[in-house]
Every structure is written in C-alpha cells, then in structure tokens.
Scaffold this motif. Structure first.
Motif, mmCIF file in Angstrom:
data_model
loop_
_atom_site.group_PDB
_atom_site.id
_atom_site.type_symbol
_atom_site.label_atom_id
_atom_site.label_comp_id
_atom_site.label_asym_id
_atom_site.label_seq_id
_atom_site.Cartn_x
_atom_site.Cartn_y
_atom_site.Cartn_z
ATOM 1 N N LYS A 27 -6.165 -21.217 -4.309
ATOM 2 C CA LYS A 27 -5.449 -22.346 -4.919
ATOM 3 C C LYS A 27 -5.774 -22.393 -6.401
ATOM 4 O O LYS A 27 -6.858 -21.976 -6.812
ATOM 5 C CB LYS A 27 -5.873 -23.672 -4.275
ATOM 6 C CG LYS A 27 -5.390 -23.859 -2.855
ATOM 7 C CD LYS A 27 -5.726 -25.255 -2.362
ATOM 8 C CE LYS A 27 -5.294 -25.455 -0.933
ATOM 9 N NZ LYS A 27 -3.877 -25.765 -0.807
ATOM 10 N N TRP B 84 -2.588 -26.921 -11.122
ATOM 11 C CA TRP B 84 -1.402 -26.838 -11.978
ATOM 12 C C TRP B 84 -1.357 -28.028 -12.933
ATOM 13 O O TRP B 84 -1.162 -27.864 -14.127
ATOM 14 C CB TRP B 84 -0.148 -26.786 -11.116
ATOM 15 C CG TRP B 84 1.097 -26.500 -11.880
ATOM 16 C CD1 TRP B 84 2.082 -27.385 -12.195
ATOM 17 C CD2 TRP B 84 1.497 -25.245 -12.433
ATOM 18 N NE1 TRP B 84 3.075 -26.761 -12.907
ATOM 19 C CE2 TRP B 84 2.732 -25.439 -13.062
ATOM 20 C CE3 TRP B 84 0.928 -23.979 -12.454
ATOM 21 C CZ2 TRP B 84 3.418 -24.418 -13.710
ATOM 22 C CZ3 TRP B 84 1.616 -22.961 -13.094
ATOM 23 C CH2 TRP B 84 2.838 -23.188 -13.712
ATOM 24 N N ARG C 115 -0.786 -24.713 -7.369
ATOM 25 C CA ARG C 115 -0.111 -23.479 -6.958
ATOM 26 C C ARG C 115 -1.055 -22.809 -5.977
ATOM 27 O O ARG C 115 -2.272 -22.925 -6.114
ATOM 28 C CB ARG C 115 0.090 -22.520 -8.132
ATOM 29 C CG ARG C 115 1.008 -23.004 -9.201
ATOM 30 C CD ARG C 115 1.228 -21.971 -10.309
ATOM 31 N NE ARG C 115 0.024 -21.286 -10.753
ATOM 32 C CZ ARG C 115 -0.206 -19.969 -10.636
ATOM 33 N NH1 ARG C 115 0.672 -19.170 -10.077
ATOM 34 N NH2 ARG C 115 -1.314 -19.438 -11.092
ATOM 35 N N GLN D 254 -1.550 -19.207 -3.137
ATOM 36 C CA GLN D 254 -1.104 -17.995 -2.462
ATOM 37 C C GLN D 254 -2.067 -17.750 -1.322
ATOM 38 O O GLN D 254 -3.268 -18.005 -1.451
ATOM 39 C CB GLN D 254 -1.126 -16.785 -3.399
ATOM 40 C CG GLN D 254 -0.164 -16.902 -4.556
ATOM 41 C CD GLN D 254 -0.345 -15.779 -5.551
ATOM 42 O OE1 GLN D 254 -0.823 -14.703 -5.226
ATOM 43 N NE2 GLN D 254 0.039 -16.036 -6.792
ATOM 44 N N TYR E 230 3.562 -17.723 -1.039
ATOM 45 C CA TYR E 230 3.463 -18.352 -2.352
ATOM 46 C C TYR E 230 3.921 -19.802 -2.212
ATOM 47 O O TYR E 230 4.918 -20.066 -1.543
ATOM 48 C CB TYR E 230 4.399 -17.669 -3.351
ATOM 49 C CG TYR E 230 4.070 -16.245 -3.665
ATOM 50 C CD1 TYR E 230 3.275 -15.933 -4.768
ATOM 51 C CD2 TYR E 230 4.556 -15.195 -2.890
ATOM 52 C CE1 TYR E 230 2.978 -14.611 -5.084
ATOM 53 C CE2 TYR E 230 4.269 -13.878 -3.202
ATOM 54 C CZ TYR E 230 3.482 -13.588 -4.300
ATOM 55 O OH TYR E 230 3.182 -12.281 -4.609
ATOM 56 N N ASN F 209 3.659 -24.241 -3.729
ATOM 57 C CA ASN F 209 3.255 -25.361 -4.574
ATOM 58 C C ASN F 209 2.998 -26.551 -3.667
ATOM 59 O O ASN F 209 3.696 -26.738 -2.671
ATOM 60 C CB ASN F 209 4.373 -25.730 -5.561
ATOM 61 C CG ASN F 209 4.761 -24.566 -6.414
ATOM 62 O OD1 ASN F 209 3.968 -24.075 -7.185
ATOM 63 N ND2 ASN F 209 5.994 -24.094 -6.247
ATOM 64 N N ASP G 268 -7.600 -18.602 -12.534
ATOM 65 C CA ASP G 268 -6.229 -18.757 -12.095
ATOM 66 C C ASP G 268 -5.864 -17.632 -11.128
ATOM 67 O O ASP G 268 -6.563 -16.618 -11.051
ATOM 68 C CB ASP G 268 -5.292 -18.741 -13.308
ATOM 69 C CG ASP G 268 -3.958 -19.402 -13.044
ATOM 70 O OD1 ASP G 268 -3.740 -19.903 -11.910
ATOM 71 O OD2 ASP G 268 -3.117 -19.428 -13.961
ATOM 72 N N LEU H 187 0.677 -14.494 -10.887
ATOM 73 C CA LEU H 187 2.010 -14.951 -10.504
ATOM 74 C C LEU H 187 2.525 -14.176 -9.302
ATOM 75 O O LEU H 187 3.119 -14.739 -8.399
ATOM 76 C CB LEU H 187 2.977 -14.819 -11.680
ATOM 77 C CG LEU H 187 4.418 -15.290 -11.409
ATOM 78 C CD1 LEU H 187 4.459 -16.744 -11.026
ATOM 79 C CD2 LEU H 187 5.264 -15.029 -12.639
#
Length: 153
Positions: free
Chosen positions: A76, A79, A89, A91, A105, A107, A149, A152
């Motif tokens: 996690k 954001w 965000r 994954q 993926y 939110n 982080d 993407l």
C-alpha cells in the motif's frame, strides 16, 4: 472504554503513513479476524462490486477472498490525507487455484472515527494476469522498504 486504534484523526503525514503501513501489515497476515478489528463493528465497505457491512461480514468476505487469492502479498502507498480521511494506492499479487498469477491494482478511500477505527472503505480494483517470473513481492515488506512508494506498473 470504547475500542481504539491509534493514530487518531485528524491525521498528519506521519500518522497517515503509520495507518497505511499498519493496514498493509495486517492484511499481509491473511488473518480475517485480525484485519476486521481495525474496522468499526458497523463499518461499511464497497469492494469492487460487493457491498459489505459489519465486522462479521468483513471476516466472511476476507475468508472467501483469501481462499480464492492464494499466496496473497500486498503493498500500500499513501496517496492523500485530510482530517479523518486517507486515500491509498495499492497492488497485490496472488495466484488462483489453476496456478495463474495476478497483480491487482487499486485505490481505496478510508474514513475513520475519532477512535481511529475505519468506518468506511471504498475500493476499486483491476486484475492483470502476470507470469510467475514477473512477481515483485514474496512476503511482507522488509523494514528497509517501509515508507517507499510502489511502482505504477
């Protein structure tokens, strides 16, 4: 005395980051009962197309989820945050019963009570098939990666 789960709102950046990491750590245990304790007894969720209300339903939902999503491992990333709300965000990787690996993926939008329990969770998630060789994560986040982080893609 009411249940509580620090840090408490209103969140500053440090508190929001601690909430996110605590959620990641709990979900990586794949223990539905432990995870459910971070939510109010009447917490409401939207997870993809499923609506869940209350801790008992959360436990049932997560039990079924982790039966389907084998070897689940999550990351996690904070954001945004404001007052008693946090946006994340995330994954996660998992494989199904046929051995196909997936990266999911998503939110999440979180809302907390003054006692630090989550009263609302809304999640939007998309799944992408990956090969086992494309996996990034193989267990809980090591200490030296906390606060970093997530990529993407």
């Amino acid at each position: 005395m009411p249940e509580s789960r620090p840090p408490f709102p209103p969140f500053d950046e440090e508190g929001a980051l601690r909430k996110v990491q605590a959620a990641e750590d709990a979900w990586n245990t794949r223990d539905p009962g432990r995870v459910a304790l971070a939510y109010t007894p009447d917490s409401v969720w939207r997870n993809r197309d499923t609506f869940v209300t209350g801790r008992e339903a959360i436990v049932e939902f997560l039990t079924a989820k982790w039966e389907r999503e084998q070897d689940y491992v999550l990351r996690k990333s904070l954001w945004a945050f404001r007052s008693n709300r946090i946006a994340v965000r995330f994954q996660y990787e998992w494989h199904d019963h046929q051995g196909q690996w997936w990266r999911s993926y998503g939110n999440e939008l979180w809302e907390f009570t003054e006692t630090g329990l989550m009263s609302r969770r809304e999640a939007s998630i998309n799944d992408v098939a990956i090969s086992e060789a494309d996996r990034r994560w193989f267990g809980p986040r090591p200490d030296d990666e906390r606060g970093h982080d997530i990529p993407l893609r």
